[in-house]
Design a protein around this motif. Structure first.
Motif, PDB file in Angstrom:
ATOM      1  N   PRO A  54      -6.053   4.993 -13.750  1.00 43.39           N
ATOM      2  CA  PRO A  54      -5.527   3.956 -12.870  1.00 43.39           C
ATOM      3  C   PRO A  54      -5.627   4.577 -11.338  1.00 43.39           C
ATOM      4  CG  PRO A  54      -3.612   4.552 -14.262  1.00 43.39           C
ATOM      5  CD  PRO A  54      -4.825   5.206 -14.794  1.00 43.39           C
ATOM      6  N   SER A  55      -5.261   5.539 -11.118  1.00 43.17           N
ATOM      7  CA  SER A  55      -5.100   6.367  -9.882  1.00 43.17           C
ATOM      8  C   SER A  55      -6.370   6.309  -8.965  1.00 43.17           C
ATOM      9  CB  SER A  55      -4.496   7.928  -9.799  1.00 43.17           C
ATOM     10  OG  SER A  55      -5.465   8.559 -10.125  1.00 43.17           O
ATOM     11  N   ALA A  56      -7.450   6.270  -9.733  1.00 47.67           N
ATOM     12  CA  ALA A  56      -8.801   6.212  -8.892  1.00 47.67           C
ATOM     13  C   ALA A  56      -8.723   4.943  -8.596  1.00 47.67           C
ATOM     14  CB  ALA A  56      -9.882   6.687 -10.103  1.00 47.67           C
ATOM     15  N   ARG A  57      -8.640   3.839  -9.039  1.00 47.68           N
ATOM     16  CA  ARG A  57      -8.632   2.563  -8.928  1.00 47.68           C
ATOM     17  C   ARG A  57      -7.617   2.229  -7.663  1.00 47.68           C
ATOM     18  NH1 ARG A  57      -7.931   1.445 -14.406  1.00 47.68           N
ATOM     19  NH2 ARG A  57      -6.619  -0.526 -13.897  1.00 47.68           N
ATOM     20  N   LEU A  58      -6.546   2.806  -7.753  1.00 49.67           N
ATOM     21  CA  LEU A  58      -5.664   2.619  -6.853  1.00 49.67           C
ATOM     22  C   LEU A  58      -5.827   3.207  -5.466  1.00 49.67           C
ATOM     23  CD1 LEU A  58      -1.838   2.334  -7.330  1.00 49.67           C
ATOM     24  CD2 LEU A  58      -2.374   4.293  -5.926  1.00 49.67           C
ATOM     25  N   TYR A  59      -6.346   4.250  -5.472  1.00 48.59           N
ATOM     26  CA  TYR A  59      -6.813   4.898  -4.061  1.00 48.59           C
ATOM     27  C   TYR A  59      -7.968   3.959  -3.629  1.00 48.59           C
ATOM     28  CZ  TYR A  59      -3.722   8.737  -5.534  1.00 48.59           C
ATOM     29  OH  TYR A  59      -2.677   9.525  -5.635  1.00 48.59           O
ATOM     30  N   HIS A  60      -8.819   3.426  -4.448  1.00 46.77           N
ATOM     31  CA  HIS A  60      -9.797   2.825  -3.927  1.00 46.77           C
ATOM     32  C   HIS A  60      -9.488   1.399  -3.391  1.00 46.77           C
ATOM     33  CE1 HIS A  60     -13.975   0.632  -3.842  1.00 46.77           C
ATOM     34  NE2 HIS A  60     -13.171  -0.359  -4.769  1.00 46.77           N
ATOM     35  N   TYR A  61      -8.388   0.736  -3.821  1.00 40.50           N
ATOM     36  CA  TYR A  61      -7.767  -0.297  -3.325  1.00 40.50           C
ATOM     37  C   TYR A  61      -7.142  -0.228  -2.035  1.00 40.50           C
ATOM     38  CZ  TYR A  61      -8.282  -2.535  -7.853  1.00 40.50           C
ATOM     39  OH  TYR A  61      -8.764  -3.303  -9.128  1.00 40.50           O
ATOM     40  N   LEU A  62      -6.650   1.279  -1.768  1.00 36.53           N
ATOM     41  CA  LEU A  62      -6.029   1.483  -0.585  1.00 36.53           C
ATOM     42  C   LEU A  62      -7.237   1.904   0.492  1.00 36.53           C
ATOM     43  CD1 LEU A  62      -2.895   3.740  -1.681  1.00 36.53           C
ATOM     44  CD2 LEU A  62      -3.108   1.499  -1.396  1.00 36.53           C
TER      45      LEU A  62
ATOM     46  N   PHE B 185       0.976  -1.152   0.016  1.00 34.29           N
ATOM     47  CA  PHE B 185      -0.100   0.026   0.001  1.00 34.29           C
ATOM     48  C   PHE B 185       0.831   1.203  -0.092  1.00 34.29           C
ATOM     49  CE2 PHE B 185      -4.437  -1.218   1.606  1.00 34.29           C
ATOM     50  CZ  PHE B 185      -4.631  -2.483   0.926  1.00 34.29           C
ATOM     51  N   GLU B 186       1.873   1.148   0.803  1.00 30.03           N
ATOM     52  CA  GLU B 186       2.733   2.555   0.957  1.00 30.03           C
ATOM     53  C   GLU B 186       3.529   2.592  -0.461  1.00 30.03           C
ATOM     54  OE1 GLU B 186       5.755   1.590   4.069  1.00 30.03           O
ATOM     55  OE2 GLU B 186       6.588   3.634   3.781  1.00 30.03           O
ATOM     56  N   LYS B 187       3.936   1.475  -0.812  1.00 29.45           N
ATOM     57  CA  LYS B 187       4.706   1.877  -2.107  1.00 29.45           C
ATOM     58  C   LYS B 187       3.627   2.164  -3.324  1.00 29.45           C
ATOM     59  CE  LYS B 187       7.935   1.363  -5.310  1.00 29.45           C
ATOM     60  NZ  LYS B 187       8.864   2.376  -5.552  1.00 29.45           N
ATOM     61  N   ALA B 188       2.552   1.725  -3.326  1.00 25.81           N
ATOM     62  CA  ALA B 188       1.572   2.141  -4.297  1.00 25.81           C
ATOM     63  C   ALA B 188       1.307   3.613  -4.101  1.00 25.81           C
ATOM     64  CB  ALA B 188       0.310   1.231  -4.437  1.00 25.81           C
TER      65      ALA B 188
ATOM     66  N   THR C 129      -3.071  -3.616 -10.927  1.00 29.14           N
ATOM     67  CA  THR C 129      -3.021  -5.314 -10.776  1.00 29.14           C
ATOM     68  C   THR C 129      -2.725  -5.957  -9.834  1.00 29.14           C
ATOM     69  OG1 THR C 129      -2.352  -4.818 -13.340  1.00 29.14           O
ATOM     70  CG2 THR C 129      -2.296  -7.140 -12.568  1.00 29.14           C
ATOM     71  N   ARG C 130      -1.472  -5.373  -8.848  1.00 26.74           N
ATOM     72  CA  ARG C 130      -1.023  -6.099  -7.958  1.00 26.74           C
ATOM     73  C   ARG C 130      -2.093  -5.813  -6.699  1.00 26.74           C
ATOM     74  NH1 ARG C 130       5.194  -4.120  -7.568  1.00 26.74           N
ATOM     75  NH2 ARG C 130       4.752  -5.004  -5.481  1.00 26.74           N
ATOM     76  N   LEU C 131      -2.513  -4.624  -6.541  1.00 27.13           N
ATOM     77  CA  LEU C 131      -3.533  -4.393  -5.333  1.00 27.13           C
ATOM     78  C   LEU C 131      -4.682  -5.171  -5.476  1.00 27.13           C
ATOM     79  CD1 LEU C 131      -2.817  -0.535  -5.065  1.00 27.13           C
ATOM     80  CD2 LEU C 131      -2.349  -2.307  -3.393  1.00 27.13           C
TER      81      LEU C 131
ATOM     82  N   GLU D 227      -7.778  -9.926  -3.926  1.00 31.13           N
ATOM     83  CA  GLU D 227      -8.558 -11.225  -4.392  1.00 31.13           C
ATOM     84  C   GLU D 227      -9.815 -10.802  -5.344  1.00 31.13           C
ATOM     85  OE1 GLU D 227      -8.412 -14.444  -1.406  1.00 31.13           O
ATOM     86  OE2 GLU D 227      -6.179 -14.417  -1.260  1.00 31.13           O
ATOM     87  N   ASP D 228      -9.770  -9.668  -5.747  1.00 30.71           N
ATOM     88  CA  ASP D 228     -11.044  -9.236  -6.399  1.00 30.71           C
ATOM     89  C   ASP D 228     -10.868  -8.503  -7.636  1.00 30.71           C
ATOM     90  OD1 ASP D 228     -13.485  -8.364  -7.367  1.00 30.71           O
ATOM     91  OD2 ASP D 228     -13.981  -7.125  -5.441  1.00 30.71           O
ATOM     92  N   PRO D 229     -10.686  -9.239  -8.740  1.00 33.09           N
ATOM     93  CA  PRO D 229     -10.193  -8.840  -9.979  1.00 33.09           C
ATOM     94  C   PRO D 229     -11.498  -7.739 -10.717  1.00 33.09           C
ATOM     95  CG  PRO D 229     -10.833 -11.117 -10.153  1.00 33.09           C
ATOM     96  CD  PRO D 229     -11.141 -10.522  -8.795  1.00 33.09           C
ATOM     97  N   SER D 230     -12.593  -7.756  -9.783  1.00 32.00           N
ATOM     98  CA  SER D 230     -13.679  -7.394 -10.797  1.00 32.00           C
ATOM     99  C   SER D 230     -13.628  -5.749 -11.510  1.00 32.00           C
ATOM    100  CB  SER D 230     -15.083  -7.220  -9.947  1.00 32.00           C
ATOM    101  OG  SER D 230     -14.937  -6.715  -9.072  1.00 32.00           O
ATOM    102  N   LEU D 231     -12.865  -5.073 -10.528  1.00 33.02           N
ATOM    103  CA  LEU D 231     -12.537  -3.665 -11.072  1.00 33.02           C
ATOM    104  C   LEU D 231     -11.703  -3.538 -12.276  1.00 33.02           C
ATOM    105  CD1 LEU D 231     -14.099  -1.158  -9.786  1.00 33.02           C
ATOM    106  CD2 LEU D 231     -12.160  -0.820  -8.387  1.00 33.02           C
TER     107      LEU D 231
END
Ligand SMILES: CC(C)(COP(=O)(O)OP(=O)(O)OC[C@H]1O[C@@H](n2cnc3c(N)ncnc32)[C@H](O)[C@@H]1OP(=O)(O)O)[C@@H](O)C(=O)NCCC(=O)NCCS
Length: 372
Positions: free
Chosen positions: A311-319, A170-173, A276-278, A283-287
């Motif tokens: 991608p940044s919107a998804r990334l912040y969502h995963y965080l 999370f920190e690296k992302a 992709t990594r997040l 364990e949820d590939p749907s987004l």
């Protein structure tokens, strides 16, 4: 003057010189490729590079971090004022107002020498995460969290918001997203900052103008709209029909297209890997599946590649971050680039004052009010 060529939206116009970054031949900050910076440096090193023009030595970096730790403090009067702002006001609007308020308490507000501008920018780097986190936590009825001097900038940003130390991925992302958001030559918000700086106004005024410009959905505000779109689609099976319908209705798909990158935004490619990594970690590939389908159709139908906000919107969502924090997080990073441009403008200033092409009525004779 009336027959001079002009370019709506200043498209393609070279509006000034800069040594801060270039997008020709791939995005580079002061000569360093963002691919290398995203892989092997961190946001604070990049912020140092933008403000001080060179990458720091270990000693310079330690000093810079120490200054940031000392500056990680916001006058309680600003937090009290923040509490009085109605809860429906967006995080971005609150941040803009509170950055302006920081200027009232800054000991060097009207000193526009380069050392003072670097000092003020360094303070803003430390203070903006505190403002973002304070508003978020107050709004959710949570106690404020003090910064942790042991954490990286990205780690601390997440810690201040969530109250938990982030996992290394999370920190690296987060760190990579901040590196990629830090600077982008004469984009709208940076240009706004330079226009203000060109009048010899102070750095805080220039940054406040930049925050206002960043808020719009055609610029930084796009990252929040992207998540709204993904949520509207809801499930992978609905993505293709949704995007085809949206394009048929000539709807703009947020997170696609760019004024300058017509062949693709190199930042988006780097950040997608972290999504992709997040997603795998969650364990949820749907987004990712929804995003891939939309990406494919927009590329096929309109020839438009995604930009960084996709991608940044998804990334912040995963965080696990609230949507209205997304554009403020962009501010936490881009303030480094804005300040570098303000410094550059102040050091070699010429008032930015273009002309306009007049398209209003021709000469008219005036009738006094009583006779109209
Ligand atoms: C970023 C943006 C403002 C650049 O715009 P621009 O250089 O002025 O490009 P234009 O708006 O002239 O677009 C050219 C064509 O592509 C289309 N287009 C551009 N972005 C589009 C998008 N996101 N979705 C659908 N169509 C789009 C336009 O409708 C136009 O089509 P037309 O020629 O059939 O009318 C624009 O792509 C956009 O609004 N994107 C969505 C917002 C966004 O993601 N912003 C973040 C930017 S980093």
């Amino acid at each position: 003057m009336t027959n001079e060529p002009y370019f709506p939206g200043l498209e393609g116009v070279i509006a000034g010189e800069t040594a801060v970054s270039t997008i020709s031949g791939g995005l580079r900050y002061r000569g360093y490729s963002i691919t290398d910076l995203a892989a092997d440096s961190g946001f604070l090193e990049v912020a140092y590079l933008l403000l001080h023009r060179e990458l720091p030595t270990e000693e310079q970096f330690a000093d810079f971090k120490a200054i940031l730790v000392e500056s990680s403090w916001v006058d309680p009067a600003i937090i009290e004022f923040m509490k009085s702002i109605p809860l429906h006001v967006s995080a971005m609007d609150v941040l803009r107002t509170c950055i302006s308020a920081l200027g009232h308490f800054d000991p060097q507000l009207d000193d526009d020498s380069t050392p003072a501008n670097i000092a003020k920018a360094t303070r803003l780097l430390a203070q903006i995460p505190i403002l973002i986190a304070a508003r978020h936590r107050l709004r959710h009825g949570l106690p404020l969290v003090a910064p942790d001097a042991e954490l990286s900038f990205a780690g601390n940003l997440l810690y201040l918001i969530t109250g938990r130390e982030p996992a290394p991925l999370f920190e690296k992302a987060m760190d990579v997203s901040l590196v990629l958001y830090a600077e982008h030559e004469f984009n709208a918000s940076t240009f706004a900052a330079r226009v203000v700086a060109s009048t010899e106004a102070d750095l805080h005024s220039a940054i406040v103008a930049a925050v206002g410009a960043l808020k719009g959905p055609l610029h930084g505000g796009a990252n929040e709209r992207v998540l709204e779109v993904l949520q509207e689609v809801g499930r992978p099976a609905a993505a293709e029909a949704w995007v085809r319908q949206a394009l048929a209705a000539r709807r703009k798909i947020m997170g696609f297209g760019h004024r300058v990158y017509k062949q693709g935004d190199p930042r988006a490619v780097i950040l997608k890997e972290y999504c992709t990594r997040l997603a795998r970690a969650a364990e949820d590939p749907s987004l990712e599946q929804i995003a891939d389908t939309i990406e494919q159709v927009v590329r096929d139908e309109k020839g438009l590649p995604p930009n960084l906000d996709w991608p940044s919107a998804r990334l912040y969502h995963y965080l696990g971050l609230d949507v209205d924090l997304y554009t403020p997080l962009f501010v936490a990073s881009r303030v480094a680039g804005w300040a570098a441009h303000v410094i550059e403008q102040a050091e070699n200033n010429r008032l930015i004052r273009p002309r306009s092409k007049y398209v209003g009525p021709g000469d008219r004779s005036f009738t006094p009010l009583a006779k109209r």
